[in-house]
Motif scaffolding. Sequence first.
Motif, mmCIF file in Angstrom:
data_model
loop_
_atom_site.group_PDB
_atom_site.id
_atom_site.type_symbol
_atom_site.label_atom_id
_atom_site.label_comp_id
_atom_site.label_asym_id
_atom_site.label_seq_id
_atom_site.Cartn_x
_atom_site.Cartn_y
_atom_site.Cartn_z
ATOM 1 N N GLY A 118 150.937 -38.966 5.403
ATOM 2 C CA GLY A 118 151.269 -39.335 4.032
ATOM 3 C C GLY A 118 150.738 -40.665 3.579
ATOM 4 N N GLY A 119 149.831 -41.269 4.357
ATOM 5 C CA GLY A 119 149.289 -42.568 3.987
ATOM 6 C C GLY A 119 148.427 -42.501 2.740
ATOM 7 N N GLU A 120 148.424 -43.577 2.024
ATOM 8 C CA GLU A 120 147.622 -43.697 0.802
ATOM 9 C C GLU A 120 146.251 -44.249 1.185
ATOM 10 N N ILE A 121 145.193 -43.493 0.967
ATOM 11 C CA ILE A 121 143.870 -43.832 1.499
ATOM 12 C C ILE A 121 142.954 -44.326 0.384
ATOM 13 N N ILE A 122 142.353 -45.477 0.626
ATOM 14 C CA ILE A 122 141.288 -46.004 -0.222
ATOM 15 C C ILE A 122 140.043 -46.063 0.651
ATOM 16 N N LEU A 123 139.030 -45.304 0.292
ATOM 17 C CA LEU A 123 137.850 -45.144 1.131
ATOM 18 C C LEU A 123 136.632 -45.771 0.481
ATOM 19 N N PHE A 124 136.055 -46.751 1.165
ATOM 20 C CA PHE A 124 134.773 -47.322 0.754
ATOM 21 C C PHE A 124 133.692 -46.666 1.606
ATOM 22 N N THR A 125 132.855 -45.873 0.969
ATOM 23 C CA THR A 125 131.812 -45.150 1.680
ATOM 24 C C THR A 125 130.592 -45.061 0.781
ATOM 25 N N ASP A 126 129.622 -44.247 1.168
ATOM 26 C CA ASP A 126 128.457 -44.053 0.327
ATOM 27 C C ASP A 126 128.507 -42.658 -0.282
ATOM 28 N N VAL A 127 127.469 -42.315 -1.008
ATOM 29 C CA VAL A 127 127.461 -41.025 -1.720
ATOM 30 C C VAL A 127 127.570 -39.866 -0.731
ATOM 31 N N LYS A 128 126.871 -39.960 0.382
ATOM 32 C CA LYS A 128 126.926 -38.892 1.381
ATOM 33 C C LYS A 128 128.327 -38.784 1.974
ATOM 34 N N GLY A 129 128.937 -39.918 2.275
ATOM 35 C CA GLY A 129 130.296 -39.895 2.803
ATOM 36 C C GLY A 129 131.292 -39.364 1.795
ATOM 37 N N ALA A 130 131.101 -39.724 0.524
ATOM 38 C CA ALA A 130 132.025 -39.272 -0.526
ATOM 39 C C ALA A 130 131.961 -37.768 -0.718
ATOM 40 N N SER A 131 130.782 -37.175 -0.476
ATOM 41 C CA SER A 131 130.625 -35.730 -0.686
ATOM 42 C C SER A 131 130.964 -34.909 0.555
ATOM 43 N N SER A 132 131.418 -35.596 1.603
ATOM 44 C CA SER A 132 131.668 -34.900 2.867
ATOM 45 C C SER A 132 133.011 -34.184 2.891
ATOM 46 N N GLY A 133 133.842 -34.413 1.862
ATOM 47 C CA GLY A 133 135.166 -33.813 1.862
ATOM 48 C C GLY A 133 136.049 -34.360 2.957
ATOM 49 N N ILE A 134 135.960 -35.662 3.202
ATOM 50 C CA ILE A 134 136.656 -36.289 4.321
ATOM 51 C C ILE A 134 138.166 -36.067 4.256
ATOM 52 N N VAL A 135 138.746 -36.097 3.046
ATOM 53 C CA VAL A 135 140.167 -35.821 2.885
ATOM 54 C C VAL A 135 140.455 -35.632 1.402
ATOM 55 N N ASP A 136 141.341 -34.703 1.089
ATOM 56 C CA ASP A 136 141.747 -34.511 -0.296
ATOM 57 C C ASP A 136 142.698 -35.630 -0.710
#
Length: 608
Positions: free
Chosen positions: A539-557
């Motif tokens: 249930g953690g609140e996630i703020i992800l700094f990544t690149d375009v490829k990482g953002a499109s990876s579907g890392i977590v909803d």
Amino acid sequence: MCGIIGIISREPVAGRLIDALKRLEYRGYDSAGVATLENGRLTRRRAEGKLSNLAKLVETQPLEGTIGIGHTRWATHGVPNVTNAHPHATKRLAVVHNGIIENYRELRAELEADGARFETQTDTETVAHLVTRELDRGASPKDAVEASLKRLEGAFSLAFVFDGDEELLIGARRGSPLAVGEGEGEMFLGSDGIALSPFTDSIRYLEEGDFAVLEHGRITIYDEHGAEVTRPIKRSGGKSFYVDKGNYRHFMQKEIYEQPEVLSHTLSSFVDMTTGATRLPKGQAIDFSKVRRIALSACGTGFYAALVGRYYFERYARIPCDLDVASEFRYRESPLSDVDLALFVSQSGETADTLASLRYAKAEGLKTAAIVNVVESTIAREADLVFPTLAGPEIGVASTKAFTCQLMALAALAIRAGVDRGVISGDEETEFTRILAEAPRLANEAIRLEGAIEALARKMATRRHALFLGRGFSYPLALEGALKLKEISYIHAEGYAAGELKHGPIALIDETMPVVVVAPHDRSFEKTASNVQEVAARGGEIILFTDVKGASSGIVDGAEIIAVPEMPEILTPIVYAVPLQLLAYHTAIQMGTDVDQPRNLAKSVTVE
């Protein structure tokens, strides 16, 4: 941070151009020059070294023009000499320039094929010929500059005067600051309010991508799309010298925005941009092939820069490194028999613990080196070698531009070390330096994410704790991001290596705990993605700094994602520092804290 000044007047301007440049000496330079129009014809005076040399030249060879531009240059492309000094000129115009034109080689080849003849080694001369070609094709000066700006890649500010037109001055900025001002029957252009303050207290700061057309009695500003826009007038503090905030709310914000420019100048100390070869600053010599081990030491943000430096030296130069917080270095009494270089990192050069550690290393017979922002400081004076970061004055207590310049210096030194040791080939060196030259542009693109980051900060400001996670090069960034947040917002924050999440910190995860993850799509991305999933499952609140490829990876909803441009791994610590600084900055604003002078902290810690 080179200095730019431009004046349109009814009186001779050369003397005032030089006086304004003196107010910009704090930015650093190795040559200077001015250009004016006399009876409509361009005339230049340039000199290597101090402004006093230029002033003497103008005394013996006066300039009477009533419109002109001036520049103090810190060499990036081409050695510091009169030929490479600004302004650069063609038969149609003269130009001065701050920053780096990344694609100048391609443009130069294209222009030479069209018949252009170059006299210098600089990237700036490419801009002069590019605009001249548009003029020769029949474009107006305004249209010629606008068309040329679209061809340029990099971070820069520019100012132009045109042969035969004593009523026109054009300036443009992308990533490097530029201001315009209006006086009584006069118009002014400069790198910042300091240069303009003797002449006017009515200043407009150009925004990203703007270009301005200055004529007698009129300033017209256009945005990056060519639409005419209005920028607010800022009243400066008067005629005295001061380091001002310009149109920024705080010094910290201004210093974040200065990073594209100062990164380029730091890089220029370590790289000959003309050849792509690394070099050491003048008078500093070390053969890294003889270095068996490096001992790194620093405090605070400097320590996190040194941690990145350890990754750089070990990965790219294959030199083992020890790393200590300076307050522990001399008390640990580590055997130093196989250490051939002790390297200390400090913004102020006066940090008491770092200075004490340097003196301990010298007493142990080690060769010492310092990466510092203040070359007159005690640490700089006492170290055997000095590698300046050229960030310029940093007023905000929380370090921003000094940190990223430290990273740039460390990256360039590591590449130099790799070349000395035969780990990096000549072709690889050229490719690395080309990559490092992209940092100013990429930092500028990261700054343009400020709106999205500000929105995240509103939510962060409602929390009392935060975790920061990263792997590899991103681990020191997690530590630095957490430090920035707690320094200026007073929110408790901790940085961890992402692989350590299950070894304790995961117990803190619930729906009230924001977890900031620094995860470019690099060799560690998939492993970090697993850690993100573990946070999401709790249930953690996630703020992800990544690149375009990482953002499109579907890392977590459901994760809040800030997507920066993709880049080679060596650049990620430098560029990803910028959005983390902005997150801390805007969170602090929401909290209502004193951003520039947070409680209990000092810019330079001169006691142990």
